[in-house]
Design a protein around this motif. Structure first.
Motif, PDB file in Angstrom:
ATOM      1  N   LEU A 285      36.252  31.816  45.592  1.00 13.78           N
ATOM      2  CA  LEU A 285      37.332  32.279  44.728  1.00 13.78           C
ATOM      3  C   LEU A 285      37.164  33.723  44.272  1.00 13.78           C
ATOM      4  O   LEU A 285      38.128  34.486  44.254  1.00 13.78           O
ATOM      5  N   GLN A 286      35.952  34.121  43.878  1.00 19.87           N
ATOM      6  CA  GLN A 286      35.776  35.460  43.313  1.00 19.87           C
ATOM      7  C   GLN A 286      36.138  36.578  44.295  1.00 19.87           C
ATOM      8  O   GLN A 286      36.906  37.480  43.938  1.00 19.87           O
ATOM      9  N   PRO A 287      35.630  36.560  45.541  1.00 20.61           N
ATOM     10  CA  PRO A 287      36.038  37.637  46.460  1.00 20.61           C
ATOM     11  C   PRO A 287      37.529  37.611  46.773  1.00 20.61           C
ATOM     12  O   PRO A 287      38.133  38.664  46.983  1.00 20.61           O
ATOM     13  N   THR A 288      38.128  36.418  46.783  1.00 17.90           N
ATOM     14  CA  THR A 288      39.571  36.336  47.019  1.00 17.90           C
ATOM     15  C   THR A 288      40.344  36.949  45.867  1.00 17.90           C
ATOM     16  O   THR A 288      41.320  37.684  46.070  1.00 17.90           O
ATOM     17  N   LEU A 289      39.921  36.674  44.649  1.00 18.00           N
ATOM     18  CA  LEU A 289      40.584  37.246  43.474  1.00 18.00           C
ATOM     19  C   LEU A 289      40.471  38.765  43.474  1.00 18.00           C
ATOM     20  O   LEU A 289      41.465  39.482  43.251  1.00 18.00           O
ATOM     21  N   LEU A 290      39.277  39.292  43.745  1.00 14.60           N
ATOM     22  CA  LEU A 290      39.086  40.745  43.782  1.00 14.60           C
ATOM     23  C   LEU A 290      39.863  41.373  44.940  1.00 14.60           C
ATOM     24  O   LEU A 290      40.395  42.479  44.815  1.00 14.60           O
ATOM     25  N   SER A 291      39.934  40.650  46.067  1.00 16.21           N
ATOM     26  CA  SER A 291      40.720  41.141  47.209  1.00 16.21           C
ATOM     27  C   SER A 291      42.192  41.254  46.847  1.00 16.21           C
ATOM     28  O   SER A 291      42.866  42.233  47.202  1.00 16.21           O
ATOM     29  N   ALA A 292      42.709  40.256  46.130  1.00 20.55           N
ATOM     30  CA  ALA A 292      44.123  40.271  45.737  1.00 20.55           C
ATOM     31  C   ALA A 292      44.418  41.429  44.792  1.00 20.55           C
ATOM     32  O   ALA A 292      45.444  42.113  44.929  1.00 20.55           O
ATOM     33  N   LEU A 293      43.520  41.678  43.853  1.00 21.51           N
ATOM     34  CA  LEU A 293      43.711  42.791  42.922  1.00 21.51           C
ATOM     35  C   LEU A 293      43.711  44.128  43.653  1.00 21.51           C
ATOM     36  O   LEU A 293      44.532  45.009  43.377  1.00 21.51           O
ATOM     37  N   THR A 294      42.784  44.283  44.603  1.00 20.37           N
ATOM     38  CA  THR A 294      42.685  45.526  45.373  1.00 20.37           C
ATOM     39  C   THR A 294      43.882  45.705  46.293  1.00 20.37           C
ATOM     40  O   THR A 294      44.488  46.792  46.351  1.00 20.37           O
ATOM     41  N   LEU A 295      44.256  44.643  47.004  1.00 22.30           N
ATOM     42  CA  LEU A 295      45.344  44.752  47.967  1.00 22.30           C
ATOM     43  C   LEU A 295      46.680  45.016  47.279  1.00 22.30           C
ATOM     44  O   LEU A 295      47.528  45.747  47.821  1.00 22.30           O
ATOM     45  N   ALA A 296      46.883  44.465  46.096  1.00 25.97           N
ATOM     46  CA  ALA A 296      48.129  44.732  45.366  1.00 25.97           C
ATOM     47  C   ALA A 296      48.296  46.227  45.126  1.00 25.97           C
ATOM     48  O   ALA A 296      49.393  46.784  45.321  1.00 25.97           O
ATOM     49  N   LYS A 297      47.231  46.894  44.732  1.00 25.11           N
ATOM     50  CA  LYS A 297      47.296  48.342  44.517  1.00 25.11           C
ATOM     51  C   LYS A 297      47.631  49.073  45.816  1.00 25.11           C
ATOM     52  O   LYS A 297      48.471  49.979  45.845  1.00 25.11           O
ATOM     53  N   ILE A 298      46.969  48.675  46.903  1.00 24.11           N
ATOM     54  CA  ILE A 298      47.164  49.344  48.184  1.00 24.11           C
ATOM     55  C   ILE A 298      48.597  49.169  48.686  1.00 24.11           C
ATOM     56  O   ILE A 298      49.231  50.120  49.148  1.00 24.11           O
ATOM     57  N   LEU A 299      49.124  47.958  48.576  1.00 21.96           N
ATOM     58  CA  LEU A 299      50.486  47.690  49.042  1.00 21.96           C
ATOM     59  C   LEU A 299      51.527  48.465  48.252  1.00 21.96           C
ATOM     60  O   LEU A 299      52.618  48.756  48.748  1.00 21.96           O
ATOM     61  N   LEU A 300      51.173  48.813  47.013  1.00 17.50           N
ATOM     62  CA  LEU A 300      52.089  49.573  46.169  1.00 17.50           C
ATOM     63  C   LEU A 300      51.822  51.077  46.230  1.00 17.50           C
ATOM     64  O   LEU A 300      52.310  51.837  45.396  1.00 17.50           O
TER      65      LEU A 300
END
Length: 377
Positions: A285-300
């Motif tokens: 869960l932890q790497p997935t959560l951090l991945s989602a936070l990072t990817l949201a910034k990149i996609l925006l």
């Protein structure tokens, strides 16, 4: 014309990505496509459904419609994606298509089922949907065989045992949790399981399953035979890469991504259990959560790069819970064990006497975060 972001998948990774994007941008077009109902549930709860006598429907936290309304997205549940035309930037089903500016693969992982004769008799418990299909058999079963003594197998063994069932666990390894920690560290949990009545068939090979008039006949090496009512495969997960292959992106063990979660195609990203991040598959869960936070910034359109600190992994075995962190699988660590009636602290040191990993249990788990700060990556 702006087509926005299309996400394929409905699990924790996809949902966390949606939530992270919407915290920063309420309007960017989001489309979510998945093969299941898209109702939200907490996947770790699957480790406790039998002892708590829960049905699949009891796990639902939020319906797909409520999720779509809350986060302003176009939702396509129960929809099988047939193909991805990466050149044209179009996702296709049998009767629909979705153009995209950026595509995210959050396709998760599928359980590995050992290819022994009769393997079709094995059940898997990797999703609410799978549990829903198997729940009647599992609740009615008195005798259960679990294939695999790793993280999920150990958790399920304790749960079924707590529900009053006769539980057997088979694994090729000589100890439980063998891929996560050395036997001297896992022995406390192993003793707990055997004290509860779990029958451990370690250093054993399942050779086949056969339906009988009174159950399922399981055959092992050394001419051993066991009859049970249900068999569960808990032998690990395989990243789901079928659609990534169709899109023509690089695949190794999972969908290969860099520190920005970008695949070999600059318009396609991946995260969660399907992703191989800088060479590592991290189904936690932890790497997935951090991945989602990072990817949201990149996609925006923001600059970001995923950094993963040492993470804490929880073994959900209520009668003897464990937390572990660091490179617990490293073969060259020197382990020290401090065991008292209220728990255990096991620490793994490298040749320079730096702490590289630890495992704590029961009453000692409150020391996990202090130890986490001491770990050398």
């Amino acid at each position: 014309m702006t087509h926005g972001i299309v996400i394929i998948g409905s699990g924790f990774a996809a949902r966390q990505l949606v939530k992270s994007i919407r915290k920063q941008d309420a309007q960017v077009p989001l489309t979510l496509i998945a093969a299941d109902s898209m109702d939200e549930y907490n996947k770790p709860d699957l480790s406790h459904v039998i002892s708590q006598n829960q049905r699949a429907a009891d796990l639902t936290l939020q319906t797909a419609g409520e999720f779509a309304e809350q986060y302003n997205l176009c939702l396509f549940p129960n929809t099988w994606v047939a193909d991805i035309d990466a050149a044209a930037r179009v996702v296709k089903s049998s009767d629909q298509s979705w153009p995209y500016d950026k595509l995210v693969l959050a396709t998760g992982a599928t359980p590995f089922v050992p290819p022994v004769p009769g393997h079709e008799l094995m059940l898997t418990l990797n999703s609410q949907q799978e549990y829903g299909a198997a729940q009647r058999v599992l609740h009615d079963a008195r005798r259960v065989l679990i294939v695999g003594a790793g993280l999920i197998g150990s958790e399920l063994a304790m749960d079924f045992c707590r529900a009053g069932k006769a539980v057997s666990v088979v694994d090729n390894a000589a100890s439980i949790l063998a891929s996560l920690m050395p036997p001297e560290v896992s022995s406390r949990l192993q003793h707990q399981l055997t004290d509860m009545g779990v029958h451990l068939l370690l250093k054993s090979q399942l050779q086949g399953l056969e339906k009988t008039r009174t159950g399922i006949r399981a055959c092992f090496d050394r001419e051993r035979v066991l009859e049970v009512d249900a068999v569960i495969a808990a032998t690990g997960l395989l990243p789901e890469t079928t659609l990534a292959c169709r899109a023509g992106v690089e695949i190794h063990r999972g969908v290969v991504v860099d520190g920005t979660l970008q695949t070999s195609n600059p318009a396609i990203y991946a995260l969660g259990d399907c992703a191989e991040i800088n060479g590592r598959v991290l189904p936690f869960l932890q790497p997935t959560l951090l991945s989602a936070l990072t990817l949201a910034k990149i996609l925006l359109g923001q600059a970001a790069n995923l950094t993963l600190p040492p993470m804490l992994v929880k073994v959900k075995t209520p009668d003897l819970p464990l937390h572990l962190a660091g490179d617990t699988r490293h073969p060259d660590l020197r382990w020290t064990l401090n065991t008292t009636p209220d728990g255990m602290i096991a620490q793994g040191f490298d040749s320079e006497e730096k702490l590289r990993a630890f495992v704590v249990s029961e009453g000692k788990m409150k020391q996990a975060f202090a130890l986490l700060k001491q770990i050398h990556a």
